[in-house]
Design a protein around this motif. Sequence first.
Motif, PDB file in Angstrom:
ATOM      1  N   TYR A  65      39.631  43.827  46.142  1.00  0.00           N
ATOM      2  CA  TYR A  65      39.642  42.481  46.725  1.00  0.00           C
ATOM      3  C   TYR A  65      39.431  41.410  45.658  1.00  0.00           C
ATOM      4  CZ  TYR A  65      39.548  44.295  51.539  1.00  0.00           C
ATOM      5  OH  TYR A  65      39.862  44.905  52.722  1.00  0.00           O
ATOM      6  N   LYS A  68      42.611  41.092  43.301  1.00  0.00           N
ATOM      7  CA  LYS A  68      43.742  40.476  43.986  1.00  0.00           C
ATOM      8  C   LYS A  68      43.426  39.073  44.504  1.00  0.00           C
ATOM      9  CE  LYS A  68      46.277  42.654  46.958  1.00  0.00           C
ATOM     10  NZ  LYS A  68      47.643  42.433  46.448  1.00  0.00           N
ATOM     11  N   ARG A  70      42.019  38.811  47.447  1.00  0.00           N
ATOM     12  CA  ARG A  70      42.501  39.115  48.792  1.00  0.00           C
ATOM     13  C   ARG A  70      41.410  38.827  49.823  1.00  0.00           C
ATOM     14  NH1 ARG A  70      46.373  43.169  50.711  1.00  0.00           N
ATOM     15  NH2 ARG A  70      45.821  44.020  52.739  1.00  0.00           N
ATOM     16  N   ASN A  74      41.518  41.261  55.700  1.00  0.00           N
ATOM     17  CA  ASN A  74      42.843  41.871  55.649  1.00  0.00           C
ATOM     18  C   ASN A  74      42.686  43.340  55.243  1.00  0.00           C
ATOM     19  OD1 ASN A  74      45.597  42.119  55.716  1.00  0.00           O
ATOM     20  ND2 ASN A  74      46.004  40.869  53.915  1.00  0.00           N
ATOM     21  N   PRO A 154      46.542  48.443  48.177  1.00  0.00           N
ATOM     22  CA  PRO A 154      47.498  47.375  48.496  1.00  0.00           C
ATOM     23  C   PRO A 154      48.442  47.175  47.323  1.00  0.00           C
ATOM     24  CG  PRO A 154      45.460  46.420  47.737  1.00  0.00           C
ATOM     25  CD  PRO A 154      45.240  47.912  47.755  1.00  0.00           C
ATOM     26  N   ARG A 158      48.512  39.567  42.698  1.00  0.00           N
ATOM     27  CA  ARG A 158      47.546  38.633  43.279  1.00  0.00           C
ATOM     28  C   ARG A 158      47.917  38.369  44.730  1.00  0.00           C
ATOM     29  NH1 ARG A 158      45.187  35.059  38.382  1.00  0.00           N
ATOM     30  NH2 ARG A 158      46.020  36.319  36.678  1.00  0.00           N
ATOM     31  N   SER A 159      46.909  38.202  45.546  1.00  0.00           N
ATOM     32  CA  SER A 159      47.109  38.095  46.994  1.00  0.00           C
ATOM     33  C   SER A 159      48.083  36.980  47.347  1.00  0.00           C
ATOM     34  CB  SER A 159      45.766  37.840  47.679  1.00  0.00           C
ATOM     35  OG  SER A 159      45.918  37.838  49.071  1.00  0.00           O
ATOM     36  N   SER A 163      55.384  41.099  45.597  1.00  0.00           N
ATOM     37  CA  SER A 163      54.952  42.461  45.292  1.00  0.00           C
ATOM     38  C   SER A 163      55.689  43.007  44.067  1.00  0.00           C
ATOM     39  CB  SER A 163      55.199  43.371  46.495  1.00  0.00           C
ATOM     40  OG  SER A 163      54.488  42.916  47.624  1.00  0.00           O
ATOM     41  N   PRO A 237      47.946  45.474  57.018  1.00  0.00           N
ATOM     42  CA  PRO A 237      48.418  44.586  55.957  1.00  0.00           C
ATOM     43  C   PRO A 237      49.775  43.976  56.301  1.00  0.00           C
ATOM     44  CG  PRO A 237      47.674  46.690  55.062  1.00  0.00           C
ATOM     45  CD  PRO A 237      47.727  46.849  56.553  1.00  0.00           C
ATOM     46  N   HIS A 243      52.945  35.084  52.952  1.00  0.00           N
ATOM     47  CA  HIS A 243      52.736  36.283  52.132  1.00  0.00           C
ATOM     48  C   HIS A 243      53.968  36.463  51.252  1.00  0.00           C
ATOM     49  CE1 HIS A 243      49.952  39.496  51.513  1.00  0.00           C
ATOM     50  NE2 HIS A 243      50.808  40.460  51.804  1.00  0.00           N
TER      51      HIS A 243
END
Length: 337
Positions: A65, A68, A70, A74, A154, A158-159, A163, A237, A243
């Motif tokens: 967490y 990221k 995040r 989540n 995940p 970075r959140s 991706s 997720p 996102h």
Amino acid sequence: MTKDGATQAQPADRAEIVDAIATPEAALQRAVAVLAEGLPVAIPTETVYGLAADATRAEAIARIYEVKGRPRFNPLISHVSDMEMAAEHGVFDPLSRALAEAFWPGPLTLILPRSAGSTVHDLATAGLPSLGLRMPDGVARQVIAAFGRPLAAPSANRSGGVSPTRAAHVAADLGERIALILDGGPSMVGLESTIVKVEGDRLRLLRPGGLDAAQIEAVAGRPLLRSSTAGATIEAPGMLASHYAPDAALRLDARDVAAGEALIRFGGAALPGEDTARLVLDLSPSGDLREAAANLFAFLKQADASGAPRIAIGPVPSTGLGEAIRDRLERAAAPRS
């Protein structure tokens, strides 16, 4: 050296990249050593690169967490190496088991009730009574088997960002925050896993992904129900409205291109004005949705790096894997907090 002889993890400003194809044994040993220290490791999966850490240790999950950025509400998917490990942590109804047997290892995540004896930590499930389980293919599965415990993983970015589908993407985004990246080459699928949940006689789609919904319906013998995630409880997720977003703004279903925009199109058909675009990329000139899925995140990163203030996205079909591609694009284009 640690007391057990494992190599101490390198400082986060010197991320080590190990070729998991050329030196698989060295990659596995190095990954297990770093994971044993409670540190996250970037590992290749067939979907995207994951930021993996011991799913049974609070401090290890907390580092995911933190790295990221995040939100902790989540939840994270826990990844397993075989059905025996999966059954230790999730309670399988007959339909969920049939889906696992049909599609694991592969890009399918099942949301299941947690078993009474599960050691997956509450931080990984965001305190929910359920957990997401997936059995990945390739290097990731080998790492989990060697480590002997589930890995929460995940995407390794970075959140809220795009991706990663290559080790270089991870290094550019998180290289100063983690100790180790395993390089397994480009991700074959290129989209995160499809997430489904069995609710009595109903089968619900929580996130479209790298497994075509029609394939799931064929095995399940029933429709995969879609529902709006607007204002819904975060059960898995990928349910946040915003996102997968690059820095540049996105314009979806573009029928033309403005001067200076970057263009990502599909199917080989030129759009009016693209001669003035800063960059033109085609997800699949032949109209192959599998090829388009594999290219999506890499092309978003490439278009973002072009310096264009806006990225125009040409029309993409909503059938088959196009459903997941459009889901990612719509979330990437959503208003950002």
